[in-house]
Write a protein that holds these residues in place. Structure first.
Motif, PDB file in Angstrom:
ATOM      1  N   GLU A  87      58.560  -8.361  19.043  1.00  0.00           N
ATOM      2  CA  GLU A  87      58.606  -9.771  18.655  1.00  0.00           C
ATOM      3  C   GLU A  87      57.293 -10.173  18.027  1.00  0.00           C
ATOM      4  O   GLU A  87      56.238 -10.048  18.643  1.00  0.00           O
ATOM      5  CB  GLU A  87      58.890 -10.651  19.869  1.00  0.00           C
ATOM      6  CG  GLU A  87      60.258 -11.257  19.801  1.00  0.00           C
ATOM      7  CD  GLU A  87      60.489 -12.262  20.896  1.00  0.00           C
ATOM      8  OE1 GLU A  87      59.869 -13.341  20.851  1.00  0.00           O
ATOM      9  OE2 GLU A  87      61.295 -11.931  21.782  1.00  0.00           O
ATOM     10  N   PHE A  88      57.373 -10.659  16.787  1.00  0.00           N
ATOM     11  CA  PHE A  88      56.196 -11.106  16.048  1.00  0.00           C
ATOM     12  C   PHE A  88      56.353 -12.566  15.654  1.00  0.00           C
ATOM     13  O   PHE A  88      57.457 -13.106  15.647  1.00  0.00           O
ATOM     14  CB  PHE A  88      56.002 -10.290  14.765  1.00  0.00           C
ATOM     15  CG  PHE A  88      55.655  -8.845  14.972  1.00  0.00           C
ATOM     16  CD1 PHE A  88      54.934  -8.402  16.070  1.00  0.00           C
ATOM     17  CD2 PHE A  88      56.038  -7.902  14.034  1.00  0.00           C
ATOM     18  CE1 PHE A  88      54.599  -7.066  16.227  1.00  0.00           C
ATOM     19  CE2 PHE A  88      55.707  -6.573  14.181  1.00  0.00           C
ATOM     20  CZ  PHE A  88      54.986  -6.148  15.274  1.00  0.00           C
ATOM     21  N   PHE A 135      51.534  -4.363  19.625  1.00  0.00           N
ATOM     22  CA  PHE A 135      52.103  -3.328  18.761  1.00  0.00           C
ATOM     23  C   PHE A 135      51.016  -2.338  18.333  1.00  0.00           C
ATOM     24  O   PHE A 135      51.203  -1.122  18.416  1.00  0.00           O
ATOM     25  CB  PHE A 135      52.758  -3.981  17.539  1.00  0.00           C
ATOM     26  CG  PHE A 135      53.357  -3.006  16.572  1.00  0.00           C
ATOM     27  CD1 PHE A 135      54.592  -2.429  16.825  1.00  0.00           C
ATOM     28  CD2 PHE A 135      52.687  -2.660  15.413  1.00  0.00           C
ATOM     29  CE1 PHE A 135      55.153  -1.519  15.936  1.00  0.00           C
ATOM     30  CE2 PHE A 135      53.232  -1.755  14.518  1.00  0.00           C
ATOM     31  CZ  PHE A 135      54.469  -1.188  14.781  1.00  0.00           C
ATOM     32  N   VAL A 136      49.880  -2.859  17.872  1.00  0.00           N
ATOM     33  CA  VAL A 136      48.762  -2.018  17.429  1.00  0.00           C
ATOM     34  C   VAL A 136      48.308  -1.099  18.558  1.00  0.00           C
ATOM     35  O   VAL A 136      48.134   0.109  18.370  1.00  0.00           O
ATOM     36  CB  VAL A 136      47.578  -2.892  16.935  1.00  0.00           C
ATOM     37  CG1 VAL A 136      46.296  -2.075  16.798  1.00  0.00           C
ATOM     38  CG2 VAL A 136      47.938  -3.570  15.619  1.00  0.00           C
ATOM     39  N   ALA A 161      42.131   1.326  11.856  1.00  0.00           N
ATOM     40  CA  ALA A 161      41.835   0.947  10.477  1.00  0.00           C
ATOM     41  C   ALA A 161      42.041   2.177   9.600  1.00  0.00           C
ATOM     42  O   ALA A 161      41.656   3.287   9.966  1.00  0.00           O
ATOM     43  CB  ALA A 161      40.413   0.423  10.375  1.00  0.00           C
ATOM     44  N   GLY A 162      42.681   1.973   8.458  1.00  0.00           N
ATOM     45  CA  GLY A 162      42.991   3.081   7.557  1.00  0.00           C
ATOM     46  C   GLY A 162      44.422   3.566   7.667  1.00  0.00           C
ATOM     47  O   GLY A 162      44.911   4.250   6.772  1.00  0.00           O
ATOM     48  N   ASP A 189      42.738  -6.527  10.642  1.00  0.00           N
ATOM     49  CA  ASP A 189      44.166  -6.363  10.941  1.00  0.00           C
ATOM     50  C   ASP A 189      44.354  -5.706  12.301  1.00  0.00           C
ATOM     51  O   ASP A 189      45.284  -6.042  13.037  1.00  0.00           O
ATOM     52  CB  ASP A 189      44.856  -5.498   9.884  1.00  0.00           C
ATOM     53  CG  ASP A 189      44.909  -6.145   8.514  1.00  0.00           C
ATOM     54  OD1 ASP A 189      45.053  -7.377   8.432  1.00  0.00           O
ATOM     55  OD2 ASP A 189      44.809  -5.396   7.517  1.00  0.00           O
ATOM     56  N   ILE A 190      43.500  -4.776  12.646  1.00  0.00           N
ATOM     57  CA  ILE A 190      43.604  -4.044  13.911  1.00  0.00           C
ATOM     58  C   ILE A 190      43.135  -4.896  15.088  1.00  0.00           C
ATOM     59  O   ILE A 190      43.767  -4.939  16.138  1.00  0.00           O
ATOM     60  CB  ILE A 190      42.774  -2.738  13.848  1.00  0.00           C
ATOM     61  CG1 ILE A 190      43.372  -1.780  12.821  1.00  0.00           C
ATOM     62  CG2 ILE A 190      42.658  -2.070  15.212  1.00  0.00           C
ATOM     63  CD1 ILE A 190      44.762  -1.291  13.129  1.00  0.00           C
ATOM     64  N   GLU A 191      42.033  -5.582  14.915  1.00  0.00           N
ATOM     65  CA  GLU A 191      41.387  -6.275  16.034  1.00  0.00           C
ATOM     66  C   GLU A 191      41.876  -7.699  16.280  1.00  0.00           C
ATOM     67  O   GLU A 191      41.710  -8.219  17.387  1.00  0.00           O
ATOM     68  CB  GLU A 191      39.875  -6.302  15.803  1.00  0.00           C
ATOM     69  CG  GLU A 191      39.272  -4.913  15.777  1.00  0.00           C
ATOM     70  CD  GLU A 191      37.868  -4.879  15.197  1.00  0.00           C
ATOM     71  OE1 GLU A 191      37.257  -5.960  15.008  1.00  0.00           O
ATOM     72  OE2 GLU A 191      37.383  -3.771  14.925  1.00  0.00           O
ATOM     73  N   HIS A 192      42.481  -8.339  15.265  1.00  0.00           N
ATOM     74  CA  HIS A 192      42.834  -9.751  15.428  1.00  0.00           C
ATOM     75  C   HIS A 192      44.278 -10.066  15.046  1.00  0.00           C
ATOM     76  O   HIS A 192      45.093 -10.371  15.897  1.00  0.00           O
ATOM     77  CB  HIS A 192      41.876 -10.632  14.625  1.00  0.00           C
ATOM     78  CG  HIS A 192      40.451 -10.469  15.028  1.00  0.00           C
ATOM     79  ND1 HIS A 192      39.953 -10.962  16.201  1.00  0.00           N
ATOM     80  CD2 HIS A 192      39.427  -9.825  14.416  1.00  0.00           C
ATOM     81  CE1 HIS A 192      38.671 -10.647  16.306  1.00  0.00           C
ATOM     82  NE2 HIS A 192      38.326  -9.949  15.235  1.00  0.00           N
ATOM     83  N   ARG A 193      44.573 -10.027  13.762  1.00  0.00           N
ATOM     84  CA  ARG A 193      45.893 -10.407  13.248  1.00  0.00           C
ATOM     85  C   ARG A 193      46.123  -9.697  11.929  1.00  0.00           C
ATOM     86  O   ARG A 193      45.167  -9.289  11.271  1.00  0.00           O
ATOM     87  CB  ARG A 193      45.987 -11.912  13.068  1.00  0.00           C
ATOM     88  CG  ARG A 193      45.118 -12.450  11.946  1.00  0.00           C
ATOM     89  CD  ARG A 193      44.876 -13.936  11.981  1.00  0.00           C
ATOM     90  NE  ARG A 193      44.078 -14.388  13.088  1.00  0.00           N
ATOM     91  CZ  ARG A 193      42.744 -14.305  13.179  1.00  0.00           C
ATOM     92  NH1 ARG A 193      42.055 -13.761  12.205  1.00  0.00           N
ATOM     93  NH2 ARG A 193      42.106 -14.764  14.222  1.00  0.00           N
TER      94      ARG A 193
END
Length: 117
Positions: free
Chosen positions: A50-51, A73-74, A81-82, A13-17
């Motif tokens: 915008e997503f 956004f991240v 992570a977490g 989720d953090i590194e890609h999508r």
């Protein structure tokens, strides 16, 4: 506001999508030809992001993900992570979306305590 989902973020989720539950697809107006929906989300500071939520071409298990705009956004929020995100949708008013980011601070009587970040 109705909570669409909350999720503790994984390394993927953090590194890609951001993988999202299929059960929330009702909340987006999908372009059926492109299999995606662009939408704007406001954070707690009122900043707009915008997503894009998209699905696989196979209908039997769409596996929706948030891709466009997610990595920025991240990075801007310093998410790791977490950490947790919570998505909301205004189902009675203007159909706007909100996002809250949270950090786990400690456990109290075996329950995790989260604070907005």
């Amino acid at each position: 506001m109705k909570q669409l989902f909350s999720k503790v973020l994984s390394p993927t989720d953090i590194e890609h999508r951001l993988a999202v539950p299929s059960e929330i697809l009702w909340a987006f107006e999908f372009d059926q030809a492109r299999r995606c929906a662009d939408f704007e989300v406001k954070d707690k500071h009122g900043q707009t992001w915008e997503f894009r939520c998209s699905t696989r071409k196979k209908d039997f298990h769409p596996k929706p993900v948030v891709s466009k705009g997610w990595r920025k956004f991240v990075k801007d929020k310093g998410l790791q992570a977490g950490d947790k995100v919570v998505f909301y949708k205004d189902v009675e008013g203007d159909s706007s979306y909100r996002i809250i980011t949270m950090k786990k601070v400690f456990k109290l009587f075996g329950e995790e305590v989260w604070l907005p970040s």
